[in-house]
Scaffold this motif. Structure first.
Motif: not given
Length: 78
Positions: A61-63, A65-66, A58-59, A76
């Motif tokens: 940014e994705q981390e 958001i989660l 994950l990027t 996912l």
């Protein structure tokens, strides 16, 4: 003493059992070290399913958001 899950996110690929033909693939994320992530995900899926650490990551940014807490898992591919 509590267990340390670390501060990383690990993607885990899950294969369902093949009772109805071909196994279905799912992608899960665990807020844990890779060696712990597979065990955590296996505890969240039905008995007989298999899990392996995925090659993808994950990027940051994705981390964000989660917003997972250490030791938490989430599918996912819903």
């Amino acid at each position: 003493m509590g267990q340390s899950f670390g501060s990383q996110f690990t993607l885990v690929q899950v294969a369902t059992d093949n009772l109805a033909g071909l196994p279905k693939k799912q992608l899960w994320v665990a807020a844990a070290k890779p060696d712990q992530a597979v065990t955590l995900v296996l505890c969240a899926v039905p008995v007989g399913w298999t899990a392996t650490v995925a090659a993808e990551h994950l990027t940051p940014e994705q981390e964000t958001i989660l917003n997972l807490q250490p030791g938490e898992v989430r599918e996912l591919t819903k």
